[in-house]
Design a protein around this motif. Structure first.
Motif, PDB file in Angstrom:
ATOM      1  N   LYS A 160      -2.323 -17.864   5.551  1.00 12.92           N
ATOM      2  CA  LYS A 160      -2.339 -16.490   5.542  1.00 12.92           C
ATOM      3  C   LYS A 160      -3.404 -15.790   4.990  1.00 12.92           C
ATOM      4  CE  LYS A 160       2.814 -16.411   4.953  1.00 12.92           C
ATOM      5  NZ  LYS A 160       3.523 -15.428   5.812  1.00 12.92           N
ATOM      6  N   LEU A 161      -4.514 -16.748   4.626  1.00 13.76           N
ATOM      7  CA  LEU A 161      -5.803 -16.486   4.179  1.00 13.76           C
ATOM      8  C   LEU A 161      -6.778 -15.973   5.223  1.00 13.76           C
ATOM      9  CD1 LEU A 161      -6.026 -19.193   1.244  1.00 13.76           C
ATOM     10  CD2 LEU A 161      -5.254 -16.696   0.977  1.00 13.76           C
ATOM     11  N   PHE A 200       1.368 -11.197   3.441  1.00 17.18           N
ATOM     12  CA  PHE A 200       2.733 -11.695   3.389  1.00 17.18           C
ATOM     13  C   PHE A 200       3.526 -10.570   3.891  1.00 17.18           C
ATOM     14  CE2 PHE A 200       0.601 -13.646  -0.183  1.00 17.18           C
ATOM     15  CZ  PHE A 200       0.939 -14.920  -0.014  1.00 17.18           C
ATOM     16  N   ASP A 201       4.162 -10.769   5.271  1.00 16.49           N
ATOM     17  CA  ASP A 201       4.907  -9.905   5.662  1.00 16.49           C
ATOM     18  C   ASP A 201       4.314  -8.325   5.741  1.00 16.49           C
ATOM     19  OD1 ASP A 201       6.992 -11.922   6.501  1.00 16.49           O
ATOM     20  OD2 ASP A 201       7.616 -11.592   4.296  1.00 16.49           O
ATOM     21  N   ASP A 202       4.588  -7.637   5.075  1.00 16.79           N
ATOM     22  CA  ASP A 202       4.451  -6.192   4.904  1.00 16.79           C
ATOM     23  C   ASP A 202       3.277  -5.922   3.905  1.00 16.79           C
ATOM     24  OD1 ASP A 202       5.785  -5.376   7.205  1.00 16.79           O
ATOM     25  OD2 ASP A 202       7.516  -4.633   5.819  1.00 16.79           O
ATOM     26  N   LEU A 203       3.047  -6.716   3.289  1.00 16.43           N
ATOM     27  CA  LEU A 203       1.827  -6.676   2.129  1.00 16.43           C
ATOM     28  C   LEU A 203       0.605  -7.454   2.469  1.00 16.43           C
ATOM     29  CD1 LEU A 203       4.161  -7.452  -0.905  1.00 16.43           C
ATOM     30  CD2 LEU A 203       3.577  -5.213  -0.171  1.00 16.43           C
ATOM     31  N   THR A 204      -0.232  -6.870   2.063  1.00 20.11           N
ATOM     32  CA  THR A 204      -1.670  -7.441   2.324  1.00 20.11           C
ATOM     33  C   THR A 204      -2.539  -7.323   0.782  1.00 20.11           C
ATOM     34  OG1 THR A 204      -1.728  -6.851   4.414  1.00 20.11           O
ATOM     35  CG2 THR A 204      -3.711  -7.291   3.633  1.00 20.11           C
ATOM     36  N   PHE A 205      -2.887  -8.452   0.094  1.00 23.82           N
ATOM     37  CA  PHE A 205      -3.918  -8.310  -0.637  1.00 23.82           C
ATOM     38  C   PHE A 205      -5.140  -8.242  -0.426  1.00 23.82           C
ATOM     39  CE2 PHE A 205       0.291  -9.933  -2.145  1.00 23.82           C
ATOM     40  CZ  PHE A 205       0.618  -9.169  -3.210  1.00 23.82           C
TER      41      PHE A 205
END
Length: 88
Positions: free
Chosen positions: A12-13, A45-50
Motif C-alpha cells: 500500500k506504499l 488504507f481503504d478510505d484513508l490516505t496518509f
C-alpha cells in the motif's frame, strides 16, 4: 541541468524520489553546481490516505537567477509537509 525521477510501489506504499542537478550558473556569481533531492510517500488504507513529502532533502543552499537582483534569489531550505486524506 539533469533531472531524474523514480517511483516505487509496494503493497500500500508509493514512494517517489526525484533529483535535479544544475551545473554552474554564469548569471549568479559564486554559485557552483548543486543537487536538490525531493521525496514523496503515500500510504493508502481503504478510505484513508496518509501522505508526506520532503523537498530539498539535503537542505542545499542555492540561488537562482532573477532580473530583480544581480546575486540571484536564495531558495528555501528543507520543507516538510504531511497530511491525511479521507474519502467520505
Amino acid at each position: 541541468m539533469i533531472s531524474v525521477r523514480t517511483n516505487f510501489k509496494f503493497w500500500k506504499l508509493n514512494l517517489n524520489i526525484n533529483g535535479i542537478y544544475h551545473g554552474d550558473i554564469r548569471e549568479v556569481p559564486d554559485q557552483s553546481g548543486y543537487v536538490v533531492l525531493n521525496t514523496r510517500l503515500h500510504v493508502k488504507f481503504d478510505d484513508l490516505t496518509f501522505f508526506g513529502s520532503v523537498n530539498n532533502l539535503t537542505d542545499e543552499l542555492y540561488r537562482t537567477p532573477t532580473t530583480l537582483s544581480d546575486v540571484g534569489v536564495v531558495n528555501r531550505g528543507r520543507l516538510l509537509s504531511f497530511g491525511l486524506k479521507i474519502n467520505l
